[in-house]
Design a protein around this motif. Sequence first.
Motif, PDB file in Angstrom:
ATOM      1  N   HIS A 110      -4.031   2.839 -10.261  1.00  0.00           N
ATOM      2  CA  HIS A 110      -3.833   2.058  -9.043  1.00  0.00           C
ATOM      3  C   HIS A 110      -4.925   2.276  -7.996  1.00  0.00           C
ATOM      4  CE1 HIS A 110      -2.499   6.040  -8.019  1.00  0.00           C
ATOM      5  NE2 HIS A 110      -2.310   5.709  -6.756  1.00  0.00           N
ATOM      6  N   GLU A 119      -3.382   2.355   6.515  1.00  0.00           N
ATOM      7  CA  GLU A 119      -2.418   2.843   5.522  1.00  0.00           C
ATOM      8  C   GLU A 119      -3.124   3.220   4.232  1.00  0.00           C
ATOM      9  OE1 GLU A 119       0.744   4.436   5.585  1.00  0.00           O
ATOM     10  OE2 GLU A 119       0.960   2.731   6.961  1.00  0.00           O
ATOM     11  N   ALA A 120      -4.116   2.423   3.850  1.00  0.00           N
ATOM     12  CA  ALA A 120      -4.870   2.725   2.624  1.00  0.00           C
ATOM     13  C   ALA A 120      -5.643   4.027   2.774  1.00  0.00           C
ATOM     14  CB  ALA A 120      -5.820   1.570   2.304  1.00  0.00           C
ATOM     15  N   LEU A 138       2.021   1.884  -3.399  1.00  0.00           N
ATOM     16  CA  LEU A 138       0.953   2.421  -4.257  1.00  0.00           C
ATOM     17  C   LEU A 138       0.806   3.925  -4.083  1.00  0.00           C
ATOM     18  CD1 LEU A 138      -1.895  -0.242  -3.909  1.00  0.00           C
ATOM     19  CD2 LEU A 138      -0.598   0.306  -5.978  1.00  0.00           C
ATOM     20  N   ALA A 139       1.067   4.415  -2.889  1.00  0.00           N
ATOM     21  CA  ALA A 139       0.896   5.844  -2.619  1.00  0.00           C
ATOM     22  C   ALA A 139       1.815   6.709  -3.463  1.00  0.00           C
ATOM     23  CB  ALA A 139       1.134   6.120  -1.136  1.00  0.00           C
ATOM     24  N   LEU A 191      -6.095   0.550  -4.041  1.00  0.00           N
ATOM     25  CA  LEU A 191      -6.144   1.239  -2.749  1.00  0.00           C
ATOM     26  C   LEU A 191      -7.535   1.148  -2.133  1.00  0.00           C
ATOM     27  CD1 LEU A 191      -4.020   4.487  -3.290  1.00  0.00           C
ATOM     28  CD2 LEU A 191      -3.498   2.559  -1.782  1.00  0.00           C
ATOM     29  N   ALA A 202      -3.212   6.812   2.389  1.00  0.00           N
ATOM     30  CA  ALA A 202      -2.762   6.954   1.002  1.00  0.00           C
ATOM     31  C   ALA A 202      -3.813   7.646   0.143  1.00  0.00           C
ATOM     32  CB  ALA A 202      -2.441   5.577   0.425  1.00  0.00           C
ATOM     33  N   LEU A 203      -5.069   7.419   0.443  1.00  0.00           N
ATOM     34  CA  LEU A 203      -6.148   8.005  -0.363  1.00  0.00           C
ATOM     35  C   LEU A 203      -6.414   9.465  -0.011  1.00  0.00           C
ATOM     36  CD1 LEU A 203      -8.559   4.945  -0.507  1.00  0.00           C
ATOM     37  CD2 LEU A 203      -7.504   6.109  -2.466  1.00  0.00           C
ATOM     38  N   SER A 247     -13.430   6.365  -3.673  1.00  0.00           N
ATOM     39  CA  SER A 247     -12.466   6.485  -2.575  1.00  0.00           C
ATOM     40  C   SER A 247     -13.082   7.186  -1.371  1.00  0.00           C
ATOM     41  CB  SER A 247     -11.215   7.237  -3.040  1.00  0.00           C
ATOM     42  OG  SER A 247     -11.508   8.594  -3.346  1.00  0.00           O
ATOM     43  N   VAL A 279       0.840  -1.201   0.000  1.00  0.00           N
ATOM     44  CA  VAL A 279       0.000   0.000   0.000  1.00  0.00           C
ATOM     45  C   VAL A 279       0.874   1.250   0.000  1.00  0.00           C
ATOM     46  CG1 VAL A 279      -1.635   1.351   1.361  1.00  0.00           C
ATOM     47  CG2 VAL A 279      -2.002  -1.103   1.044  1.00  0.00           C
TER      48      VAL A 279
END
Length: 318
Positions: free
Chosen positions: A39, A57-58, A31-32, A43, A61-62, A70, A28
């Motif tokens: 991607h 964490e996701a 991915l950020a 996420l 990241a979003l 999201s 994750v």
Amino acid sequence: MTDYDDPELAGIAARLREPDATVRRIAVLALADFDGDEHLPLLVAALRDESPDVRAEAARALEAFETPESVAGVARLLTDDDDEVRDAAAQSLAQLKLASSAVALLPYLVNGEGFVRAAALRAVRELRAPETAAPALAALDDADPLVRREAVSVLGWLKHAEALPALTKLATGDSHADVRRAAVGALGAGTDDAVLPALLSALRDPAWQVREEAAGTLGKLRLQGAGAALIAALDDPYWQVRLRAARSLGRLRSQDALPSLIAALTHTISNLRKEAALALGEIASPLALPALREAANDPDPEVRKSARLALQQTEAAA
């Protein structure tokens, strides 16, 4: 599972299926760093991971992305069983910028525990979405002071005229200083006849933070009837209140404040001397010239700069 043309992205997608939660969390994090939006489904899917560390964490990241999927996914985490996940979701949602995102948060404004409602209100605050006004108005009577404070902020950003009567009551009568302070700040968008009495009352509030906010709001509204109270506030026990009062007296161009502001040019706190000089520059009275010339040699460079600016303004006005 979707196939990805980018080998790196395909590798990360594979790691997100690993049984080790630490491996999935690191995936994750990877991915950020991706650009674009290919991607994002990964996420969003990670928001439903069985590990709270991965879900949190996701959500973090979003924070940098804002799509209907999201926002809805992160909003669901406000009711997560894990406190870290909930906090991460609230922090991420607080960064929203699109008014259209408010739709996904509407159910959370009225349902759930206080944390959920407060976080949802905080998330929609700066979106200025008209549909958030009604739930925010209802939340002004909430038993949770954190919810009331966030509801006040939403209405303040919306500049919602119908909320003024309730906001004036909260500004002077709420049991929590944070709510009173938020309500006083929200009154900066008002023109109602009750605003001035409420702000003058707040200028005598037991909490200095409320008095500071009231002094600033009176200046923003340029309410001429506030001059005497703001002059009195220059003697407040807290320098933060005196500083705001000086700034507001400058905005009001209060001639009556000249003696007090001139006296403040010799105060031991340099920030107050600076604000007094700036206020005198706005008032631009020749009576302040001797004191401003002396302040132009103040040991603090910011005070000197402000005094010299005030001298220019006053001499130009003369």
